[in-house]
Design an enzyme around this catalytic site. Sequence first.
Site, PDB file in Angstrom:
ATOM      1  CB  SER A   1      -0.870   0.076   1.252  1.00 13.70           C
ATOM      2  OG  SER A   1      -1.701  -1.015   1.326  1.00 13.70           O
TER       3      SER A   1
ATOM      4  CG  HIS B   1      -5.412  -5.491  -6.078  1.00 13.72           C
ATOM      5  ND1 HIS B   1      -4.800  -4.287  -5.854  1.00 13.72           N
ATOM      6  CD2 HIS B   1      -4.420  -6.418  -6.062  1.00 13.72           C
ATOM      7  CE1 HIS B   1      -3.505  -4.481  -5.704  1.00 13.72           C
ATOM      8  NE2 HIS B   1      -3.249  -5.770  -5.821  1.00 13.72           N
TER       9      HIS B   1
ATOM     10  NE  ARG C   1       3.320  -8.131   1.005  1.00 18.25           N
ATOM     11  CZ  ARG C   1       3.961  -6.993   1.208  1.00 18.25           C
ATOM     12  NH1 ARG C   1       3.340  -5.852   1.116  1.00 18.25           N
ATOM     13  NH2 ARG C   1       5.254  -6.997   1.474  1.00 18.25           N
ATOM     14  CB  THR C   2      -0.612 -14.482  -1.268  1.00 17.56           C
ATOM     15  OG1 THR C   2      -0.808 -14.594  -2.678  1.00 17.56           O
ATOM     16  CG2 THR C   2      -1.620 -15.352  -0.547  1.00 17.56           C
ATOM     17  CG  HIS C   3      -1.908  -9.679   2.834  1.00 12.65           C
ATOM     18  ND1 HIS C   3      -2.315  -9.099   1.665  1.00 12.65           N
ATOM     19  CD2 HIS C   3      -1.091  -8.790   3.445  1.00 12.65           C
ATOM     20  CE1 HIS C   3      -1.757  -7.891   1.575  1.00 12.65           C
ATOM     21  NE2 HIS C   3      -1.015  -7.679   2.640  1.00 12.65           N
TER      22      HIS C   3
ATOM     23  CD  GLU D   1      -2.312  -4.534  14.663  1.00 17.01           C
ATOM     24  OE1 GLU D   1      -2.630  -3.347  14.488  1.00 17.01           O
ATOM     25  OE2 GLU D   1      -2.030  -5.285  13.714  1.00 17.01           O
TER      26      GLU D   1
ATOM     27  CB  SER E   1       2.596  -8.208   4.625  1.00 18.32           C
ATOM     28  OG  SER E   1       3.153  -6.911   4.716  1.00 18.32           O
TER      29      SER E   1
ATOM     30  CG  ASN F   1      -2.892   3.198  10.684  1.00 15.15           C
ATOM     31  OD1 ASN F   1      -2.599   2.582   9.656  1.00 15.15           O
ATOM     32  ND2 ASN F   1      -2.941   2.612  11.868  1.00 15.15           N
TER      33      ASN F   1
END
Length: 277
Positions: A44, A76, A97-99, A198, A217, A240
């Site tokens: 991102s 995407h 990307r595979t998370h 979290e 990731s 953030n």
Amino acid sequence: MLETNTNPLDDPQADPFAIARQAAEQLAEKTGVEKHDIALTLGSGWGKAADLIGETTATIPATEIVGFGKPALAGHVGTLRSVLLPSGKRALVIGARTHYYEGHGVRRVVHSVRTAAATGATTMILTNGAGGIKEHWKPGTPVLISDHINLTADSPLEGATFIDLTDLYSSRLRELAKSIDGSLDEGVYTQFRGPHYETPAEVQMAKTIGGHIVGMSTALEAIAARQAGMEILGMSLITNLAAGIQKTPLSHAEVIEAGQEAEPVISALLARIVAAL
Ligand code: HPA
């Protein structure tokens, strides 16, 4: 492949390295590039770097390459791009990307890294958008990853494979990045499983055990890259402040927006780092 929805990595008997070699062969055939030197996974906020580092000579939908699954986010389309750098080196840009939180297992998570290594890449640049624990990191701040804490309780290594993770995020490459931008700060990346953000208590735990960045990731990918013998540069965009550090609730929209805002600046920075490799 026999069926469109099967992934050979899901067969426990299959050798993930053989599948990565096969993927690399397919990439060589489709891109016309025998060997790549550098690989970049753009998370991102980092996507524009692909356009800035050099000339794209081939763009391949990841689904055309063995082992790569369908994108998790609708709309995407993950691509693999071959980019010719001004130096003459070749970069493989992984936009697919595979998370881990997708639940397809860690083999699929690290397949792009293993494929990159099989194409010949010896440098792996891993980028992501993440939450910041240090209060002075404003959203939009890029941070070098100095080390990680893997809280997934999983590993890409199978069997009794003991791999040293000292200086996993190359101090040489971190110094090189700092020589390009002296204001770059560093931090320890803490990988949670996600996809929930979290709790404030988990963020306090991460802080207490030495974490500065929280994300979903990169740590598992870095372990696989080290196993493959690659030199690793990790960078997080702080999208953030982590839950409880910022007083307002977190939202995916906020994360995406911060990524978009910072993208031109951090992508240009990454391009300057790549040019110096
Ligand atoms: N936590 C985990 N992953 C993230 C965050 C966060 O706060 N922001 C962006 N990705």
